[in-house]
Every structure is written in C-alpha cells, then in structure tokens.
Design an enzyme around this catalytic site. Sequence first.
Site, short mmCIF file in Angstrom:
data_model
loop_
_atom_site.label_atom_id
_atom_site.label_comp_id
_atom_site.label_asym_id
_atom_site.label_seq_id
_atom_site.Cartn_x
_atom_site.Cartn_y
_atom_site.Cartn_z
N ASP A 30 0.83 -1.21 0.00
CA ASP A 30 0.00 0.00 0.00
C ASP A 30 0.86 1.27 0.00
OD1 ASP A 30 -2.39 1.40 -0.03
OD2 ASP A 30 -2.56 1.46 2.15
N LEU A 78 10.77 -20.53 -4.77
CA LEU A 78 9.80 -19.66 -4.09
C LEU A 78 8.38 -19.86 -4.62
CD1 LEU A 78 9.31 -17.03 -2.29
CD2 LEU A 78 9.56 -15.75 -4.44
N HIS A 126 2.12 3.26 -9.17
CA HIS A 126 1.88 1.83 -9.42
C HIS A 126 3.04 1.22 -10.21
CE1 HIS A 126 -1.96 2.19 -7.58
NE2 HIS A 126 -2.53 2.86 -8.56
C1 IPE Z 1 -5.38 -2.66 0.07
O1 IPE Z 1 -5.07 -1.32 -0.15
C2 IPE Z 1 -5.40 -3.42 -1.21
C3 IPE Z 1 -4.12 -3.53 -1.94
C4 IPE Z 1 -2.97 -3.05 -1.58
C5 IPE Z 1 -4.19 -4.27 -3.16
P1 IPE Z 1 -6.21 -0.19 -0.26
O2 IPE Z 1 -5.49 1.07 -0.49
O3 IPE Z 1 -7.21 -0.59 -1.27
O4 IPE Z 1 -6.87 -0.25 1.18
P2 IPE Z 1 -7.79 0.84 1.91
O5 IPE Z 1 -8.85 1.24 0.95
O6 IPE Z 1 -6.91 2.00 2.28
O7 IPE Z 1 -8.30 0.14 3.14
C1 IPE Z 2 -1.74 0.18 -3.34
O1 IPE Z 2 -1.47 1.53 -3.37
C2 IPE Z 2 -1.99 -0.40 -4.73
C3 IPE Z 2 -3.38 -0.81 -4.99
C4 IPE Z 2 -4.36 -0.78 -4.13
C5 IPE Z 2 -3.65 -1.30 -6.32
P1 IPE Z 2 -2.64 2.62 -3.36
O2 IPE Z 2 -3.03 2.91 -4.76
O3 IPE Z 2 -3.74 2.18 -2.47
O4 IPE Z 2 -1.88 3.85 -2.75
P2 IPE Z 2 -2.47 4.91 -1.71
O5 IPE Z 2 -2.98 4.15 -0.53
O6 IPE Z 2 -3.56 5.64 -2.42
O7 IPE Z 2 -1.30 5.79 -1.39
MG MG Z 3 -4.10 2.46 -0.49
#
Ligand code: IPE
Ligand code: IPE
Ligand code: MG
Length: 256
Positions: free
Chosen positions: A27, A138, A44
């Site tokens: 995240d 792995l 990303h």
């Molecule tokens: C969790 O992250 C899902 C992934 C990293 C794939 P999110 O960014 O979607 O989670 P929330 O919405 O902050 O809980």
């Molecule tokens: C996690 O990073 C990746 C996915 C959920 C696909 P985020 O896109 O949730 O990044 P933040 O939380 O907005 O910084």
């Molecule tokens: Mg996020």
Amino acid sequence: MIDFGVGSITSQMDIDSKPNHIAIIMDGNGRWAKNKSLPRVAGHRAGVKTLRKLIEHAVRIDLSTLTAYAFSRENWQRPKKEVDLLMDLFMTALQSEVKDLHENNVCLKFIGDKAAFSDKLQETIVQSEALTSTNSGLNLNIAANYSGRWDITQATQAIATEIALGNLNAEDVNESLVNSKVCLTENNDPDLFIRTGGERRISNYFLWQLAYTELYFTDILWPDFVPEELDKAIEWFASRQRRFGKTSEQIDESKN
Ligand code: IPE
Ligand code: IPE
Ligand code: MG
C-alpha cells in the site's frame, strides 16, 4: 533477474525464527506519486519495480512463500482510468517477468476471483501458472481481485454444494474442512503479515488465514520498501514469541 548476493541477515537466523510464509499488503503507491507531484499510475509502476526487487530478495534468502496483495475486490470502485491502467500494468508486468520467474524456479499462482478479468488477462494468468507450476523454489502468490470475505463465502458455497449433493453431512463441517476450501491451502497460513503505507488495517486481505499471523505495519510507502526493509520485518518477526494461546512458560519449556 536474480542477483544472488551473500550475507543476508536471515541466513544467520535460527531456522525456527524464520517465517516460511510472508503475506504483504503493498500500500502507498498513490501517496508516493502524489508526494512527487506525479500521476498515481507512476506510483503503481514504481510499485511493480519494488515487487520485482523484493521477489529477487525472497529467492536470495530462500523464503518458502511470498503472497502479495495486488488488487482487492473493492479496488474496482476506483476511477475507471486507474483501474484500466492497473489492468494494463498487470498484463505487461506478467508478460515481461514470467520468463525470469520461471528461470529462477519460482512457482507463480494467482489467488482471487479471476473470472472478472479480461479474457486475455485470464489466458496470460493460466499460461504463466502452467509454465511455472512444477518449479520447486519460491512460491509466489499474487492476490488479485481477492477479498477475505469472498474467500470465506466461496468456501462456504463449495461446502454447501457438497452437502446438497449428499456427499457430506452438516456435522462433518469442521475447521480443517473449511481450511481445505479457502485459498492458500497448499501454502499454509502466513507467519508474517506486512502492510506498508501507514494504515493499521487488514482491508479484507486474508481473514481466516491470519488467525495467528504476526502483524507488522510500517509507514514506508510501498515503492520505497527496499529489500533491507523486508530484512527488518523478518528480524522483528524473530523477536516475537508465538504462543498460540499457551503461556510463555509452556513455550519456553517446549524448546528445552
Ligand atoms: C489494500 O489497499 C489493497 C491492496 C494493496 C491491493 P487499499 O489502499 O485498497 O486499502 P484501503 O482502501 O486503504 O483500506
Ligand atoms: C496500493 O497503493 C496499490 C493498490 C491498491 C492497487 P494505493 O493505490 O492504495 O496507494 P495509496 O494508498 O492511495 O497511497
Ligand atoms: Mg491504499
């Protein structure tokens, strides 16, 4: 792809204190990009590079299983443009990395409801899984269109179907049966959970499987999660005493 370095922290550790299975919520990509005044997709893209480096490191330290959360069922609710870009990124990353993963003996599996993906992506997933299926290094699981509640629901459906068909009685439903129907049955429960990006929540990742997992949270945004940060998390894990409901004295005694 893999740089086989020496002297990793984990090689010096007691074998019992090393996690076999690490599950990660990657995240913070969006915030990483925002901090740099870049579009979210740049975060990303950087996140994919970070995952690649981490996989190399996991191979190097001889980790048994790494499970990474790439896309939750709830992530479909993001702006269509971001979702489309993420789907493109999965496709290109998979196509460009699968050969290297195979050469490095990585066994790749996808966890989640794959039916929601485009036919082309589903096909690429099936081909990638087939290519690497007999590899003994792995175990790399990518959780995509996964949610913990979906997982428990699909396990419940599978069990209900067997009962309806008369193959099973309701009294036969027990923890080990449920365990055999949820995802990750072959790889066992995660020992260590890592969430980057500062949030202290599970966000519908494994709900059943995390019952006794050690939970590690870091403020580092995913693109900045360098291999040394994984070593730090593994070191922290080694300092935990896993009691599984027992007393610490019982655990100490069982080690003598
Ligand atoms: C969790 O992250 C899902 C992934 C990293 C794939 P999110 O960014 O979607 O989670 P929330 O919405 O902050 O809980
Ligand atoms: C996690 O990073 C990746 C996915 C959920 C696909 P985020 O896109 O949730 O990044 P933040 O939380 O907005 O910084
Ligand atoms: Mg996020």
